[in-house]
Scaffold this motif. Structure first.
Motif, short mmCIF file in Angstrom:
data_model
loop_
_atom_site.label_atom_id
_atom_site.label_comp_id
_atom_site.label_asym_id
_atom_site.label_seq_id
_atom_site.Cartn_x
_atom_site.Cartn_y
_atom_site.Cartn_z
N ALA A 7 9.03 2.00 -5.12
CA ALA A 7 7.85 1.17 -4.85
C ALA A 7 6.95 1.16 -6.07
O ALA A 7 6.95 2.09 -6.88
CB ALA A 7 7.08 1.70 -3.64
N SER A 8 6.19 0.08 -6.20
CA SER A 8 5.21 -0.07 -7.28
C SER A 8 3.90 -0.52 -6.64
O SER A 8 3.87 -1.54 -5.97
CB SER A 8 5.69 -1.09 -8.31
OG SER A 8 4.72 -1.29 -9.32
N THR A 9 2.83 0.27 -6.85
CA THR A 9 1.57 0.01 -6.16
C THR A 9 0.41 -0.07 -7.14
O THR A 9 0.31 0.74 -8.06
CB THR A 9 1.28 1.12 -5.13
OG1 THR A 9 2.34 1.19 -4.18
CG2 THR A 9 -0.03 0.85 -4.38
N ASN A 10 -0.45 -1.06 -6.93
CA ASN A 10 -1.71 -1.17 -7.66
C ASN A 10 -2.83 -0.88 -6.66
O ASN A 10 -3.16 -1.72 -5.82
CB ASN A 10 -1.87 -2.58 -8.25
CG ASN A 10 -3.10 -2.70 -9.13
OD1 ASN A 10 -4.06 -1.94 -8.99
ND2 ASN A 10 -3.09 -3.66 -10.03
N GLN A 11 -3.38 0.32 -6.73
CA GLN A 11 -4.38 0.73 -5.74
C GLN A 11 -5.69 -0.05 -5.86
O GLN A 11 -6.45 -0.15 -4.89
CB GLN A 11 -4.64 2.23 -5.87
CG GLN A 11 -3.43 3.09 -5.53
CD GLN A 11 -3.73 4.58 -5.62
OE1 GLN A 11 -4.78 4.98 -6.12
NE2 GLN A 11 -2.80 5.40 -5.16
N LYS A 12 -5.96 -0.61 -7.03
CA LYS A 12 -7.22 -1.33 -7.23
C LYS A 12 -7.29 -2.60 -6.40
O LYS A 12 -8.32 -2.92 -5.82
CB LYS A 12 -7.40 -1.66 -8.71
CG LYS A 12 -7.64 -0.42 -9.58
CD LYS A 12 -7.88 -0.82 -11.03
CE LYS A 12 -8.14 0.41 -11.89
NZ LYS A 12 -8.39 0.03 -13.32
N GLY A 17 4.87 -3.61 -4.32
CA GLY A 17 6.19 -4.21 -4.29
C GLY A 17 7.21 -3.12 -4.04
O GLY A 17 7.02 -1.99 -4.50
N VAL A 18 8.24 -3.42 -3.28
CA VAL A 18 9.29 -2.45 -3.03
C VAL A 18 10.62 -3.05 -3.45
O VAL A 18 10.81 -4.26 -3.41
CB VAL A 18 9.34 -2.01 -1.55
CG1 VAL A 18 8.02 -1.40 -1.13
CG2 VAL A 18 9.68 -3.20 -0.65
N GLY A 19 11.53 -2.19 -3.88
CA GLY A 19 12.85 -2.65 -4.29
C GLY A 19 13.91 -1.68 -3.84
O GLY A 19 13.64 -0.48 -3.67
N PHE A 20 15.10 -2.17 -3.62
CA PHE A 20 16.21 -1.31 -3.23
C PHE A 20 17.52 -1.87 -3.75
O PHE A 20 17.72 -3.08 -3.84
CB PHE A 20 16.27 -1.14 -1.70
CG PHE A 20 15.99 -2.40 -0.93
CD1 PHE A 20 17.00 -3.29 -0.62
CD2 PHE A 20 14.71 -2.67 -0.50
CE1 PHE A 20 16.74 -4.44 0.09
CE2 PHE A 20 14.43 -3.82 0.21
CZ PHE A 20 15.45 -4.72 0.51
N ALA A 40 -2.17 -0.42 -0.27
CA ALA A 40 -2.81 0.30 -1.36
C ALA A 40 -2.36 1.74 -1.46
O ALA A 40 -2.76 2.46 -2.38
CB ALA A 40 -4.33 0.24 -1.19
N ASN A 41 -1.53 2.20 -0.53
CA ASN A 41 -1.07 3.58 -0.49
C ASN A 41 0.36 3.65 -1.00
O ASN A 41 1.27 3.10 -0.38
CB ASN A 41 -1.17 4.12 0.94
CG ASN A 41 -0.86 5.60 1.03
OD1 ASN A 41 0.07 6.09 0.41
ND2 ASN A 41 -1.65 6.32 1.82
N ASN A 42 0.57 4.34 -2.12
CA ASN A 42 1.90 4.37 -2.72
C ASN A 42 2.91 5.10 -1.83
O ASN A 42 4.07 4.71 -1.76
CB ASN A 42 1.85 5.06 -4.09
CG ASN A 42 3.17 4.96 -4.82
OD1 ASN A 42 3.59 3.90 -5.26
ND2 ASN A 42 3.87 6.08 -4.95
N ASN A 43 2.47 6.16 -1.14
CA ASN A 43 3.38 6.87 -0.25
C ASN A 43 3.86 5.95 0.87
O ASN A 43 5.05 5.94 1.22
CB ASN A 43 2.69 8.09 0.35
CG ASN A 43 3.59 8.86 1.28
OD1 ASN A 43 4.71 9.22 0.94
ND2 ASN A 43 3.12 9.10 2.50
N SER A 44 2.94 5.17 1.44
CA SER A 44 3.32 4.21 2.47
C SER A 44 4.31 3.19 1.93
O SER A 44 5.28 2.83 2.59
CB SER A 44 2.08 3.51 3.03
OG SER A 44 1.21 4.43 3.64
N ALA A 45 4.04 2.70 0.72
CA ALA A 45 4.93 1.71 0.12
C ALA A 45 6.33 2.28 -0.10
O ALA A 45 7.33 1.59 0.11
CB ALA A 45 4.34 1.21 -1.20
#
Length: 216
Positions: A7-12, A17-20, A40-45
C-alpha cells in the motif's frame, strides 16, 4: 501461489493506493491489480490490499483448487493485526472481516489447503531476488494508483474552483470563503476498478535456492 501486496498512503490528503501481484508455483506472474481509495491510515490500507486481493482472486475462481497460498507483506503492523484480529480502528476491522470471509471460511468457492503470511523487507532490501522483485512490483502498482487518485482530486478541485470563481463574479460575491476542514470518509471510497494482467514475463530463476523462512 505466491502473493505480494503493498500500500502507498499520503496521510496529508487521505489518499491511498493498494497493489497486489500473484505468481504461480513456477514463479510466473499470472495476475495483478491495483485500487485507489480514500484512506489516511497506512495500516488500514495495507490490510485492504490483502482484502481486495482475496476478493478478486476468489471471484475469479483462483481459490477453487486445493493449493497452498503464501502472502508476502512488508508491513509488520498489518501482520500483527492479522495475528491478533484486534485492530484499533473500524476501517482495519472491516478489512480483517473481509479477509476472513474470502480466505479462511470454507465454501464452494474456497478449497485452499494452507495459508501462510510472511514479513518481507520492502524496497529491494530482501536478500531473495524473487521476493524482492514481487514486493517492488506490488509497491509500484500501489504508488501508481495513489498518484492517479491524487491527480484526479487535484483536477476536480481545480475545475470546481474555476466554476466557483465564475459564479461568484457573475453574482458579485466575494472570491474568498472560509472552508470547514474536509471530513474524510470512514470507509474506503472506490475510485477505479480492478485490472488484471496476463502472464507477460517470466521471472528469472534463483541464483541459489532459498527457503521461505529466510525472506524477512
Amino acid at each position: 501461489m505466491y502473493i505480494f501486496t503493498d500500500a502507498s498512503t499520503n496521510q496529508k490528503d487521505g489518499t491511498s493506493g493498494v497493489g497486489f501481484v500473484v505468481k504461480n508455483a513456477n514463479r510466473k506472474r499470472i495476475f495483478s491489480g491495483s485500487q485507489a481509495l480514500m484512506c489516511a491510515n497506512n495500516n488500514s490500507a495495507e490490510l485492504w490490499a490483502i482484502a481486495y486481493c482475496c476478493q478478486l482472486l476468489q471471484e475469479a475462481g483462483f481459490f477453487k483448487t486445493k493449493e497452498d497460498i503464501h502472502f508476502f507483506v512488508d508491513s509488520k503492523t498489518a501482520l500483527k493485526s492479522l495475528q491478533n484480529s484486534n485492530p484499533s480502528d473500524d476501517l482495519s476491522l472491516e478489512a480483517l472481516q473481509k479477509i476472513d470471509t474470502y480466505l479462511f471460511q470454507k465454501n464452494t468457492a474456497n478449497h485452499l489447503e494452507n495459508v501462510a503470511f510472511y514479513q518481507a523487507c520492502g524496497h529491494y532490501r530482501c536478500s531473495i531476488p524473487f521476493i524482492a522483485k514481487g514486493n517492488h512490483e506490488a509497491d509500484q502498482l500501489a504508488l501508481h494508483a495513489r498518484q492517479e487518485l491524487e491527480n484526479f482530486l487535484f483536477r476536480k478541485k481545480h475545475f470546481q474552483n474555476i466554476v466557483d470563481i465564475k459564479e461568484k463574479r457573475h453574482k458579485g460575491e466575494p472570491l474568498y470563503v472560509l472552508e470547514n476542514p474536509e471530513v474524510r470518509p470512514q470507509t474506503p471510497t472506490k475510485i477505479c476498478s480492478f485490472h488484471s494482467s496476463q502472464d507477460i514475463f517470466n521471472i528469472s530463476a534463483f541464483a541459489q535456492e532459498a527457503s521461505l523462512q529466510h525472506c524477512s
